[in-house]
Design a protein around this motif. Structure first.
Motif, PDB file in Angstrom:
ATOM      1  N   GLY A  12       9.772  12.810  -2.742  1.00  0.00           N
ATOM      2  CA  GLY A  12       9.738  12.605  -4.175  1.00  0.00           C
ATOM      3  C   GLY A  12      10.314  11.258  -4.576  1.00  0.00           C
ATOM      4  N   PRO A  13      10.398  11.000  -5.893  1.00  0.00           N
ATOM      5  CA  PRO A  13      10.938   9.718  -6.369  1.00  0.00           C
ATOM      6  C   PRO A  13      12.358   9.485  -5.867  1.00  0.00           C
ATOM      7  CG  PRO A  13       9.858  10.904  -8.156  1.00  0.00           C
ATOM      8  CD  PRO A  13       9.922  11.849  -6.999  1.00  0.00           C
ATOM      9  N   ALA A  14      12.602   8.287  -5.333  1.00  0.00           N
ATOM     10  CA  ALA A  14      13.926   7.944  -4.818  1.00  0.00           C
ATOM     11  C   ALA A  14      14.420   6.630  -5.415  1.00  0.00           C
ATOM     12  CB  ALA A  14      13.881   7.857  -3.290  1.00  0.00           C
ATOM     13  N   SER A  15      13.875   6.262  -6.570  1.00  0.00           N
ATOM     14  CA  SER A  15      14.222   4.975  -7.171  1.00  0.00           C
ATOM     15  C   SER A  15      15.674   4.912  -7.614  1.00  0.00           C
ATOM     16  CB  SER A  15      13.310   4.697  -8.370  1.00  0.00           C
ATOM     17  OG  SER A  15      11.976   4.470  -7.948  1.00  0.00           O
ATOM     18  N   ALA A  16      16.302   6.049  -7.916  1.00  0.00           N
ATOM     19  CA  ALA A  16      17.702   6.038  -8.324  1.00  0.00           C
ATOM     20  C   ALA A  16      18.602   5.504  -7.219  1.00  0.00           C
ATOM     21  CB  ALA A  16      18.140   7.440  -8.741  1.00  0.00           C
TER      22      ALA A  16
ATOM     23  N   ILE B 213       7.479   4.335  -4.566  1.00  0.00           N
ATOM     24  CA  ILE B 213       6.417   5.233  -4.987  1.00  0.00           C
ATOM     25  C   ILE B 213       6.994   6.619  -5.254  1.00  0.00           C
ATOM     26  CG2 ILE B 213       4.741   3.975  -3.565  1.00  0.00           C
ATOM     27  CD1 ILE B 213       4.704   6.710  -1.898  1.00  0.00           C
ATOM     28  N   PRO B 214       6.278   7.461  -6.010  1.00  0.00           N
ATOM     29  CA  PRO B 214       6.825   8.770  -6.352  1.00  0.00           C
ATOM     30  C   PRO B 214       6.764   9.804  -5.241  1.00  0.00           C
ATOM     31  CG  PRO B 214       4.666   8.500  -7.333  1.00  0.00           C
ATOM     32  CD  PRO B 214       5.020   7.177  -6.728  1.00  0.00           C
ATOM     33  N   GLY B 215       5.980   9.571  -4.197  1.00  0.00           N
ATOM     34  CA  GLY B 215       5.808  10.595  -3.175  1.00  0.00           C
ATOM     35  C   GLY B 215       6.964  10.731  -2.218  1.00  0.00           C
ATOM     36  N   GLY B 216       7.676   9.627  -1.967  1.00  0.00           N
ATOM     37  CA  GLY B 216       8.793   9.690  -1.033  1.00  0.00           C
ATOM     38  C   GLY B 216       9.062   8.354  -0.382  1.00  0.00           C
ATOM     39  N   VAL B 217      10.159   8.295   0.367  1.00  0.00           N
ATOM     40  CA  VAL B 217      10.592   7.089   1.056  1.00  0.00           C
ATOM     41  C   VAL B 217      10.843   7.430   2.512  1.00  0.00           C
ATOM     42  CG1 VAL B 217      12.527   5.492   1.325  1.00  0.00           C
ATOM     43  CG2 VAL B 217      11.570   5.910  -0.942  1.00  0.00           C
ATOM     44  N   MET B 218      10.244   6.656   3.422  1.00  0.00           N
ATOM     45  CA  MET B 218      10.480   6.840   4.852  1.00  0.00           C
ATOM     46  C   MET B 218      11.547   5.856   5.304  1.00  0.00           C
ATOM     47  SD  MET B 218       7.873   6.562   8.131  1.00  0.00           S
ATOM     48  CE  MET B 218       6.947   8.043   7.711  1.00  0.00           C
ATOM     49  N   ASN B 219      12.583   6.376   5.936  1.00  0.00           N
ATOM     50  CA  ASN B 219      13.699   5.569   6.414  1.00  0.00           C
ATOM     51  C   ASN B 219      13.822   5.736   7.922  1.00  0.00           C
ATOM     52  OD1 ASN B 219      16.128   3.967   6.252  1.00  0.00           O
ATOM     53  ND2 ASN B 219      17.281   5.873   6.516  1.00  0.00           N
ATOM     54  N   ARG B 220      13.903   4.608   8.632  1.00  0.00           N
ATOM     55  CA  ARG B 220      14.059   4.638  10.085  1.00  0.00           C
ATOM     56  C   ARG B 220      15.489   4.250  10.437  1.00  0.00           C
ATOM     57  NH1 ARG B 220       8.399   1.511   9.746  1.00  0.00           N
ATOM     58  NH2 ARG B 220       7.305   3.325   8.958  1.00  0.00           N
TER      59      ARG B 220
ATOM     60  N   PHE C 291      -1.110  -5.393 -16.985  1.00  0.00           N
ATOM     61  CA  PHE C 291      -1.027  -3.973 -16.705  1.00  0.00           C
ATOM     62  C   PHE C 291       0.415  -3.481 -16.855  1.00  0.00           C
ATOM     63  CE2 PHE C 291      -4.418  -5.726 -13.991  1.00  0.00           C
ATOM     64  CZ  PHE C 291      -5.505  -5.027 -14.489  1.00  0.00           C
ATOM     65  N   ASP C 292       0.554  -2.238 -17.272  1.00  0.00           N
ATOM     66  CA  ASP C 292       1.879  -1.633 -17.405  1.00  0.00           C
ATOM     67  C   ASP C 292       2.400  -1.204 -16.032  1.00  0.00           C
ATOM     68  OD1 ASP C 292       1.840  -1.842 -20.201  1.00  0.00           O
ATOM     69  OD2 ASP C 292       0.716   0.040 -20.384  1.00  0.00           O
ATOM     70  N   PRO C 293       3.745  -1.152 -15.844  1.00  0.00           N
ATOM     71  CA  PRO C 293       4.311  -0.685 -14.571  1.00  0.00           C
ATOM     72  C   PRO C 293       3.940   0.776 -14.304  1.00  0.00           C
ATOM     73  CG  PRO C 293       5.983  -1.758 -15.917  1.00  0.00           C
ATOM     74  CD  PRO C 293       4.787  -1.570 -16.790  1.00  0.00           C
ATOM     75  N   VAL C 294       3.937   1.129 -13.039  1.00  0.00           N
ATOM     76  CA  VAL C 294       3.735   2.518 -12.642  1.00  0.00           C
ATOM     77  C   VAL C 294       5.076   3.243 -12.790  1.00  0.00           C
ATOM     78  CG1 VAL C 294       3.026   4.070 -10.803  1.00  0.00           C
ATOM     79  CG2 VAL C 294       1.972   1.818 -11.003  1.00  0.00           C
ATOM     80  N   ASN C 295       5.069   4.405 -13.436  1.00  0.00           N
ATOM     81  CA  ASN C 295       6.295   5.182 -13.535  1.00  0.00           C
ATOM     82  C   ASN C 295       5.976   6.651 -13.342  1.00  0.00           C
ATOM     83  OD1 ASN C 295       5.944   6.466 -16.378  1.00  0.00           O
ATOM     84  ND2 ASN C 295       5.548   4.276 -16.705  1.00  0.00           N
TER      85      ASN C 295
ATOM     86  N   SER D   3      10.844   7.599 -10.820  1.00  0.00           N
ATOM     87  CA  SER D   3      10.548   6.440  -9.981  1.00  0.00           C
ATOM     88  C   SER D   3       9.936   5.330 -10.831  1.00  0.00           C
ATOM     89  CB  SER D   3       9.598   6.799  -8.836  1.00  0.00           C
ATOM     90  OG  SER D   3       8.301   7.060  -9.310  1.00  0.00           O
ATOM     91  N   PHE D   4       9.978   4.135 -10.258  1.00  0.00           N
ATOM     92  CA  PHE D   4       9.532   2.923 -10.952  1.00  0.00           C
ATOM     93  C   PHE D   4       8.882   2.017  -9.917  1.00  0.00           C
ATOM     94  CE2 PHE D   4      11.115  -1.506 -11.855  1.00  0.00           C
ATOM     95  CZ  PHE D   4      10.218  -1.804 -12.859  1.00  0.00           C
TER      96      PHE D   4
END
Length: 807
Positions: free
Chosen positions: A211-215, A221-228, A608-612, A590-591
């Protein structure tokens, strides 16, 4: 005679000394009496062992004297006892109690646990937090799964993560229905690679924060963040080497060395090495790569910890743009060409070097206050020459498609991308009444730039009668015609029915040479977060103010800066329903700014407007089988707005349109760990309904999103015999399935598939031999795809055989 006397005396002394040596054995269990496999038992810096599947250990060749026997196991409180050894063997049993103490605020030293289960994440909250206590789904794959599945690249292991599937062959995935190419290493954003699949040789685990991890991470992106998470040094000495061979002329070798560099164990090291030379089931494709990854941890005091990582990676192969098939209309046969079929020429190449270094510091001012900072420098150099599809078929003299001839283009590109990433924050722990607070206050800065000197040249389209070439349909009347009355291509068409591969003469093409203007973007944000614990409740409150700045013509007289900003809240609640099960709920946003190339390109049709986006999620997290097995269940709803997509305008290939709204909702389940001391399992399932809910094109409303299957999942397990004649033999069995997916072309749907993998291993003394067969049924399938001209087939049946030695 004197020599004989001395020899006889020495023989007696040695015999007495040998007979004086004794042993210690026993069992290590938890406070429920369950054996703990892999617990460390140390009597000195040079004499130690680990417990077996039954929790048993044995230390031998111990000289009489006074010792301190220490037993440690990740997630449990260590035990130390003073013992005096005379001339008798000892039997000492230990019962360890669970510990909630986190070993470190940031990952400076390595993970000691050897399991499919991971207990702690550092990325989701910036502090070491038990995954069970995080009010958001966090999935992961550990290096132990890598080893048993003989996985070598990140693309090989995403099948173990619910709601994540491949979009293409590149570092390019779909998370809960949303595509992402963002890359994070140790929680720091780096350059997204195009082409080279990231290797796993120096990776401890791969995490996906759903899910969103912008905080926490800023624009994402809103789907998620992959961290290695990279491997860090360990305080005990361990060395391992591994050799692998297999299908497609695969040859691989890896080495992993770690341990202390001084007697006080204040200086630790780790060195990971890897090399590969292999072909592919895809025509023309090959992989040559190596990794050199040293890591040093310095622990000068109990309050200060420093880690330094350096990773050098080289890729040498070709860029695989996928498999084309015959036909471009509804009903075309997706099986029309073999999955090995690729477009390109013999002298194509793709070379890249990735070098990055990280320095991290953790300092404990007091029991309440600590400071953490990490800085990463990341460099990506690329040298590309490729013949690739132009994403459309050839046209005849009337403008109609010729489905057996593929339109072609040639790209030559050289350049460098540099990323700098700084993350600094304070952690303060305090109690106010019955509330326990863990407050995080920090600042992040990230920049990426492409310096002067980057350039690209491209040859495509059709020759014009007056000279030059064009890709625009509006120039159709001015195209040169060949002897058959068809337009003359700038780059010869690729004949799908009679393919030929050769050393192409690039001097025969008309190139459009375009030096790339230097660009830069930098983003920074300040955030505040409080994890509040009261009785069985844990409340997470957080907020981040994010600023995103995109620069074109960087450091030039005509420099332009575009700034976008947003406040990003996060709130979550965890309730401990039982000792083993937590319930949670969360809201987060997310942003994702639009790229400056789209914003400032007049042909793109902006501004264009930002994706949120925002997300509601609820679920449950549990630990079972005496906390050896974890299970996470999540239900979610995500709404995403202002998405940019290509307008598919034949007269203007650069034209973009902004799709109004997309929604994703579903349920996910992840299971990792041990059911028995000798049975490990990882399993996942996801139901995801990702659809377009608002669009200027009424035909799109209600349509499924691209490469977002409705159902997907899998299971993989390993059973090891621990008694009898089969002792040391392990059996692995796994299967994963992916449902039907739509592509960017409405008439093309990728079929569902299920593949089965099986293997056997044998561990004897310090040797470990593994044999694995992937896709036993030789199922033809596609892991992703864009259109009829670019599909990405999965591997046919193949085998891997490896031999490892630990010393």
């Amino acid at each position: 005679m004197k020599k004989i006397f001395y020899a006889f005396t020495l023989l007696i002394f040695v015999q007495i000394n040998v007979t004086a040596q004794v042993s210690i054995k026993g069992k290590v269990s938890d406070n429920y009496g369950e054996p703990l496999f892999g617990a460390s038992v140390l009597i000195s810096k040079t004499n130690g062992t680990t417990t077996d599947f039954e929790g048993d250990y044995k230390l031998t060749e111990i000289t009489p004297g006074n010792y301190v026997l220490k037993v440690t196991y990740i997630g449990y409180k260590s035990q130390e006892i003073k013992i005096k050894i005379a001339h008798n063997n000892l039997v000492l049993n230990f019962n360890l109690t669970p510990s909630s103490e986190q070993l470190q605020e940031v990952e400076i030293t390595g993970r000691k646990e050897k399991s499919y289960k991971n207990n702690v994440t550092f990325a989701a909250t910036k502090t070491a937090t038990a995954i069970k206590d995080i009010p958001q789904a966090v999935s992961y794959v550990t290096k132990e799964v890598f080893a048993d599945q003989q996985a070598y690249r990140v693309n090989d292991i995403v099948k173990n993560i619910s709601g994540v599937n491949m979009y293409s062959y590149y570092d390019d995935f779909t998370f809960r229905g949303f595509r992402s190419g963002d890359t994070y290493i140790n929680g720091l954003r780096v350059v997204g690679l195009f082409g080279p699949e990231p290797l796993l040789a120096n990776i401890e685990r791969v995490e996906v924060i759903k899910g969103p991890a912008s905080a926490m991470f800023g624009n994402s992106i809103p789907g998620g963040v992959m961290n290695r998470v990279t491997k860090k040094p360990l305080s005990h000495e361990n060395k391992a080497i591994n050799f692998t061979l297999g299908s497609f002329n695969t040859l691989r070798t890896t080495a992993d060395f770690t341990g202390p560099l001084n007697e006080k164990e204040t200086l630790l090291y780790r060195m990971n090495l890897a090399y590969e030379n292999s072909d592919s089931f895809r025509n023309l494709q090959e992989f040559k790569s190596y990794v050199i990854a040293p890591s040093i941890s310095f622990l000068p005091t109990s309050k200060t910890r420093i880690n330094f990582d350096l990773v050098i990676t080289n890729f040498d192969g070709k860029l695989d743009r996928g498999q084309p098939i015959f036909g471009a209309t509804s009903g075309s046969d997706i099986y029309a060409t073999p999955i090995s079929f690729a477009i390109g020429q013999t002298n194509d190449y793709h070379k890249s070097d990735v070098v990055y270094s990280t320095i991290s510091l953790n300092h404990q001012f007091s029991d309440k206050l600590s400071f953490n900072t990490s800085y990463m420098k990341y460099l990506f150099d690329e040298d590309l020459q490729e013949h690739r599809t132009s994403n459309q078929f050839a046209i005849d003299g009337t403008g109609a498609s010729i489905p057996t001839l593929m339109g072609m283009m040639v790209i030559k590109r050289q350049g460098q991308t540099i990323a700098d990433n700084l993350s600094s924050y304070f952690v303060y722990k305090e109690k106010t009444g019955g509330l326990a607070h863990k407050i995080v206050a920090g600042f992040d800065y990230n920049q990426q730039q492409s310096p002067i000197g980057n350039a690209q040249s491209m040859a495509r389209g059709y020759r014009l009668q007056g000279g030059g070439a064009s890709t625009s349909a509006s120039d159709f009347a001015n195209f040169q015609l060949d002897n058959n009355g068809n337009p003359t291509p700038n780059v010869p068409h690729f004949n799908l029915q009679n393919p030929t591969y050769s050393v192409a003469q690039l001097s025969d093409y008309i190139f459009n040479v375009s030096p790339t203007a230097p660009t830069k973007y930098f983003t920074y944000g300040a955030y505040l977060q409080d994890q509040i614990k009261w009785k069985q409740f844990q409340l997470l409150l957080g907020g981040r103010q994010e600023y995103y700045n995109d620069v074109v013509n960087y450091d030039q007289t005509n420099e332009e800066i575009t700034t976008q900003h947003k406040f990003l809240p996060r709130i979550g609640l965890v309730y401990s329903a039982t000792q083993n099960i937590n319930l949670y709920g969360t809201y987060t946003e997310s942003f994702q700014p639009q790229g400056v190339a789209s914003l400032n390109n007049p042909q793109a049709g902006g501004p264009f407007d930002p994706v949120n986006a925002f997300m509601y999620e609820t679920g449950a997290k549990g630990e079972f089988f005496n906390k050896k097995l974890s299970a996470n269940l999540a239900l979610y709803f995500i709404e995403n707005n202002n998405i940019l997509v290509n307008a598919n305008d034949a007269n203007n290939p650069d034209l973009l349109i902004q799709r109004g709204q997309e929604q994703s909702k579903g349920i996910e389940l992840d299971v990792n760990g041990k059911i028995l001391p000798n049975l490990s399992i990882t399993a996942n399932y996801a139901y995801n309904e990702a659809i377009i809910t608002e669009s200027d094109n009424p035909a799109e409303v209600g349509a499924r999103k691209e490469n977002a299957p409705l159902h997907q999942g899998g299971v993989f397990g390993k059973y090891t015999f621990i008694n009898g004649e089969l002792k040391g033999i392990g059996i692995t069995l796994g299967s994963n399935f992916v449902g039907e997916r739509v592509t960017r072309v409405s008439t093309l749907q990728l079929p569902s598939y299920m593949v089965v993998d099986a293997g056997v291993s044998y561990k004897v003394d310090k040797f470990n031999i593994r044999f694995l067969v992937n896709n036993i049924g030789n199922k033809t399938h596609w892991v992703g795809g864009y259109s009829y001209t670019r599909l990405y087939p999965g591997k046919p049946r193949n085998y891997l055989l490896s031999v490892g030695y630990t010393f």
